[in-house]
Motif scaffolding. Structure first.
Motif, PDB file in Angstrom:
ATOM      1  N   GLY A  50       0.830  -1.267   0.008  1.00 15.32           N
ATOM      2  CA  GLY A  50      -0.014   0.035   0.232  1.00 15.32           C
ATOM      3  C   GLY A  50       0.829   1.332   0.043  1.00 15.32           C
ATOM      4  N   MET A  52       2.374   2.371  -2.722  1.00 14.29           N
ATOM      5  CA  MET A  52       2.127   2.757  -3.893  1.00 14.29           C
ATOM      6  C   MET A  52       0.986   2.048  -4.691  1.00 14.29           C
ATOM      7  SD  MET A  52       5.704   3.634  -5.685  1.00 14.29           S
ATOM      8  CE  MET A  52       6.799   2.274  -5.169  1.00 14.29           C
TER       9      MET A  52
ATOM     10  N   VAL B  82      -1.022   3.089   3.072  1.00 12.15           N
ATOM     11  CA  VAL B  82      -1.081   4.499   2.655  1.00 12.15           C
ATOM     12  C   VAL B  82      -2.514   4.653   1.694  1.00 12.15           C
ATOM     13  CG1 VAL B  82      -0.108   6.503   1.492  1.00 12.15           C
ATOM     14  CG2 VAL B  82       0.750   5.797   3.589  1.00 12.15           C
ATOM     15  N   PHE B  83      -2.030   3.736   0.599  1.00 14.61           N
ATOM     16  CA  PHE B  83      -3.237   3.726  -0.387  1.00 14.61           C
ATOM     17  C   PHE B  83      -4.047   2.570  -0.256  1.00 14.61           C
ATOM     18  CE2 PHE B  83       0.192   5.950  -2.810  1.00 14.61           C
ATOM     19  CZ  PHE B  83      -0.420   6.867  -3.185  1.00 14.61           C
ATOM     20  N   ALA B  89      -6.180   7.761   0.785  1.00 17.15           N
ATOM     21  CA  ALA B  89      -6.191   7.447  -0.548  1.00 17.15           C
ATOM     22  C   ALA B  89      -7.489   7.949  -1.518  1.00 17.15           C
ATOM     23  CB  ALA B  89      -6.085   5.872  -0.685  1.00 17.15           C
ATOM     24  N   GLN B 269       1.342  12.119  -1.071  1.00 15.96           N
ATOM     25  CA  GLN B 269       1.355  11.093  -2.007  1.00 15.96           C
ATOM     26  C   GLN B 269       0.181  11.482  -3.118  1.00 15.96           C
ATOM     27  OE1 GLN B 269       0.731  10.621   1.046  1.00 15.96           O
ATOM     28  NE2 GLN B 269      -1.459   9.695   1.005  1.00 15.96           N
ATOM     29  N   ASN B 381       9.014   5.295  -5.532  1.00 18.63           N
ATOM     30  CA  ASN B 381       8.744   5.494  -4.114  1.00 18.63           C
ATOM     31  C   ASN B 381       9.067   7.253  -4.124  1.00 18.63           C
ATOM     32  OD1 ASN B 381       7.733   3.858  -1.979  1.00 18.63           O
ATOM     33  ND2 ASN B 381       9.504   2.692  -2.923  1.00 18.63           N
ATOM     34  N   THR B 384       6.193   9.285  -5.984  1.00 19.89           N
ATOM     35  CA  THR B 384       4.952   8.991  -5.427  1.00 19.89           C
ATOM     36  C   THR B 384       4.894  10.112  -4.129  1.00 19.89           C
ATOM     37  OG1 THR B 384       4.629   7.012  -6.152  1.00 19.89           O
ATOM     38  CG2 THR B 384       3.560   7.609  -4.212  1.00 19.89           C
ATOM     39  N   TYR B 385       5.881  10.261  -3.366  1.00 20.27           N
ATOM     40  CA  TYR B 385       5.772  10.811  -2.120  1.00 20.27           C
ATOM     41  C   TYR B 385       6.574  12.335  -2.201  1.00 20.27           C
ATOM     42  CZ  TYR B 385       3.683   6.937   0.047  1.00 20.27           C
ATOM     43  OH  TYR B 385       3.154   5.922   0.439  1.00 20.27           O
TER      44      TYR B 385
END
Lengths: 427, 436
Positions: A50, A52, B82-83, B89, B269, B381, B384-385
């Motif tokens: 999770g 990405m 996180v997603f 998300a 993100q 990564n 994304t962040y």
């Protein structure tokens, strides 16, 4: 205008496609059964955890390919005909080619264990594996991971991130024992246990137990123990994915046999990346097949030059690699064997917190520097690359370590601690 | 053995336990409800107590998340789930939060009487610090500072393994509390004009307008304030940006940046990384800088001609800028949309200060993000962040250093990189763009 067809849209195939495009107007087609677009295989674990989404793992936006005149075909290659210069996809489509690059990557090893085809037993190589894993770990509380290497530890971290208890079976007496020197193995073992991973060293997989519905429910080990497991991740290495070349006339052994220019025995057929087996590695002592992201990328670049008329030998330069074991990053430059060779010497510095270490290797007689392993410390690639290419002495390396510091600003310069700990053994 | 046996009993050593999640949700719910109830006059008799309970419950919720997610676990990058979470998300919770934030900003700017109940809660604190009752801006400053401190504490624990992150976060917490909250309050107490030393032109867009300069220049302190403002804008900014990049301001000092780095961290993100977004960004952010420069110049011309030449045009222009950029963009969109568009929408697309700092950083700065040779694995990564929507990977995978006008130097790309490929550095500025 030739039609260059590339089998595989991984790092090798795509690097080759991009560099061929930069250097020629030939028609380029990339064939992949796995995905519509190039994505970073190394990021598979982060999708599951999770961190990405799949879209984030694609290094180029989808419009990139059409804009650069790179045709993408989705399909699995069934067989290759080198006389008619055609290949057949599993859905019956045929593609003709003038130049063929085989960059078809690897497949996960399975060693014929009883029950290995049960549902919930799998390796981790591609997107389809990730989809299966997502499906088969739903509701699972306990899992077993087999194989103490890089994929094994990724599988353990993935499962652990979902709150699944992991029993980690490692056949060797210490973690990644064929690659890491002993102190490094122990450092990682401690860290895995700190995360609550049930690490079982010296323990191999014997068989997988069916729950009666075709799904795995437990594993039995070579030590006659049994562990309940709703899911079993297998990370015992990979082998070249080249079954479709059977009968094509392209010489293969474990991988596609190539010379130093990545040419096969058939004119206009090349191979690069995980699936290529070098008949003679340009760097002595290195294995004929190196299934590593970085070498795949370098091969892709080299073969693109050769295909576009500038015949270029594959020359990867000094070995380097990196990985991450849960929170501990690993970098290596040069040659650092698991067990010290005759006539070599080594020095290890380890931080009192037991989470970072540096390990230097050199030739005893000449004091020539051979390689370094870093755990939990970041080192500057280009500095070590230069030392290795120049054949710098261990003393010059230790004296210049400050330049290799690459941890973030304000962080302690561990290279200094290493340099200081080195002093007593220098005569 | 004992260690692994013990872990058998743990459902998920890494997940926020169900108990902690539930408690945190209860805390957040209670805090929110108390503050919402205050809108309708609840607690008007005991404002300090009600604010204390509301803040206390929210702080407790954050504390429980910290405990569940980080405490007692090895330090490291913790972006698990996180997603998968609605809040982070763009799920239903994110939309609800975005709508609530936006509504608050709309009320704050245009309907302050509708949130008078909340403003009243801040009366005791305002009397204590400023010797007068609160207005909606003091209450806003209170919430803002509370968010930076509480979420800053969470960030400090999350990144406790990184000294760069620790110092940077302590710095934004210090500047928010000291320079953006306590110092202006103290100036108010002393019957001086409120002055924010951590905001200056062009971010503090009317700081150099004739009207402001006129009203400030009546006192010695005011003259000092104008002088300091000029030095910060035209001397300190280019010099510090040359030495350290725009990060010295954007992710170490600035209040907008401070909020983005703390309360906004869970949403970093969500920034758009597409080439298209970058194109829009360049036009917009530099457009705003051009606009405010032009506007400031016009106002001075108008003032010199005593309104004879431009009439009311420049005043209308100024009002429009205040509304569109000052309120709608930096407030409503900039913070209200955190949970949907990410934490740096204002900084990236709208902030004229960021544009100015960015131009200096792009062309005259020692700052860059160094890529570590060939070690990039293109995982994504970093991109994304990146809260600024920079496709960091596109540079790293080619072995190029990253020199981008928009980079605020938060350093998170270097933290989340699983291969130690990125490092924020100040070095020889002529060498940084050379291909290696």
């Amino acid at each position: 205008m030739r039609h260059i067809v590339i089998i595989g849209n991984g790092i090798s195939g795509i690097t080759a496609a991009r560099h061929i495009r930069k250097r020629s107007d030939d028609r380029i087609t990339v064939v992949s059964g796995e995905s519509d677009h190039f994505y970073s295989r190394t990021a598979l674990m982060y999708i599951y955890m999770g961190h990405m989404r799949y879209a984030h793992t694609k290094p180029y936006e989808d419009h990139f390919w059409a804009k650069n005149g790179i045709d993408l075909v989705r399909g699995w290659v069934e067989r290759v005909d080198t006389t008619s210069r055609e290949l057949e996809l599993s859905d019956g489509r045929w593609i003709t080619w003038d130049v063929l690059l085989v960059a078809s990557g690897s497949r996960s090893n399975l060693f014929g264990w009883p029950g290995q085809d049960l549902r919930g037993v799998q390796g981790l190589y591609g997107l389809q594996d990730l989809e299966r894993m997502e499906r088969d770990t739903t509701g699972v509380r306990q899992a077993v991971v087999v194989g103490g290497g890089l994929i094994g530890v990724e599988l353990a971290e993935m499962l652990h991130s979902r709150g699944i208890h992991v029993t980690f079976l490692v056949r060797e007496p210490r973690f990644w024992g064929r690659v890491l020197p002993e102190a490094g193995s122990h450092l990682i073992e401690r860290h895995l246990r700190e995360h609550g991973i049930d690490l079982r060293l010296g323990t191999g997989l014997q068989e997988l137990v069916d729950d009666g519905t075709g799904r795995v429910k437990a594993v039995r080990t070579t030590n006659r123990e049994e562990f309940p497991a709703g899911f079993v991740g297998i990370g015992v290495g990979v082998s070249p994915n080249i079954g479709f070349l059977q009968g094509s006339g392209v010489s293969t052994d474990r991988g596609v046999l190539v010379n130093g220019f990545l040419e096969t025995n058939v004119r206009d057929v090349y191979a690069a990346g995980d699936c290529a087996q070098l008949q003679a590695h340009p760097e002595p002592g290195r294995p004929a097949i190196e299934a590593v992201w970085y070498t795949g990328r370098m091969m892709g670049e080299a073969v693109a030059r050769t295909i576009t008329g500038e015949r270029t030998a594959y020359d990867p330069g000094p070995w380097f690699n990196s990985a991450k074991f849960f929170d501990i990053e690993y970098q290596t430059y040069g040659r650092v064997p698991a067990i010290l060779d005759e006539g070599h010497d080594a020095h290890t510095w380890e931080h009192p917190d037991g989470r970072r270490s540096l390990h230097l290797v050199w030739e005893k007689a000449s004091r020539r520097f051979l390689g370094v392993n870093a755990l939990g410390v970041r080192l500057r690639h280009e500095v070590f690359d230069a030392w290795l290419r120049q054949g710098a002495s261990i003393d010059a390396v230790v004296a210049g370590l400050e330049r290799a510091h690459f941890d973030p600003e304000f962080h302690r310069r561990y290279v200094r601690d290493l340099a200081q700990s080195f002093m007593p053994v220098v005569p | 053995m004992s260690r692994s046996d013990r872990s058998l009993s743990l459902a998920g050593p890494h997940h926020l336990g169900v108990g902690s999640t539930r408690l945190a949700a209860w805390g957040a719910g209670t805090g929110t409800m108390v503050l919402v109830a205050a809108l309708f006059g609840f607690g008007a008799d005991h404002p300090a107590l009600v604010l204390g309970v509301g803040w206390g419950a929210l702080a407790l919720a954050v504390l429980l998340v910290i405990r569940g997610r980080y405490v007692g676990k090895p330090a490291g990058v913790r972006n698990d789930g996180v997603f998968h979470r609605s809040l982070t998300a763009r799920g239903a919770i994110a939309w609800a939060l975005g709508i609530a934030f936006t509504a608050y900003y709309v009320a704050l700017y245009w309907f302050p009487e509708s949130i008078a109940g909340i403003t009243r809660l801040f009366d005791p604190l305002s009397r204590l610090l400023r010797g007068r009752p609160a207005d909606q801006w003091f209450a806003y400053g209170g919430f803002y500072t509370f968010a930076v401190l509480v979420m800053g504490a969470k960030f400090l624990v999350k990144y406790r393994h990184s000294r760069y992150q620790t110092w940077r976060t302590v710095s934004v917490m210090f500047f928010q509390l000291g320079f953006a909250f306590l110092l202006p309050a103290f100036l108010a107490l002393m019957q001086r004009p409120e002055f924010y030393f951590s905001y200056f032109w062009p971010l503090d867009y009317d700081a150099l307008w004739p009207g402001t300069v006129g009203s400030f220049s009546t006192t010695t302190l005011g003259l000092w304030a104008i002088g300091i403002g000029l030095v910060l804008t035209f001397v300190a900014t280019p010099v510090l940006t040359f030495l350290y990049g725009k990060r010295w301001y954007c992710s170490w000092v600035c209040g907008c940046g401070g909020l983005a780095e703390t309360a906004g961290d869970p949403f970093r993100q969500l920034s758009d990384k597409s080439l298209k977004a970058w194109k829009i960004e360049r036009w917009m952010v530099h457009g705003v800088l051009l606009l405010i420069t032009l506007l400031t110049a016009l106002l001075w011309v108008n003032s010199a001609l005593e309104g004879g030449w431009l009439g009311s045009f420049s005043q209308g222009f100024a009002k429009a800028y205040g509304f569109v950029i000052g309120a709608v963009f930096s407030g409503v969109v900039g913070v209200g949309f955190y949970p949907l568009l990410g934490s740096r929408v204002w900084c990236r697309f709208g902030c004229p200060m960021a544009a100015y700092l960015g131009i200096v950083q792009r062309f005259f700065s020692r700052f860059r993000i160094t890529t570590n040779g060939g070690q990039c694995i293109s995982c994504g990564n970093c991109s994304t962040y990146c809260e600024m929507g920079i496709d960091v990977r596109s540079y790293a995978q080619r072995g190029q250093d990253i020199v981008r006008a928009s980079c605020v130097g938060c350093g998170i790309c270097a933290e989340v990189c699983p291969r130690g490929v990125l490092r924020l550095e100040n070095g020889d500025w002529k060498l940084r763009l050379e291909e290696r």
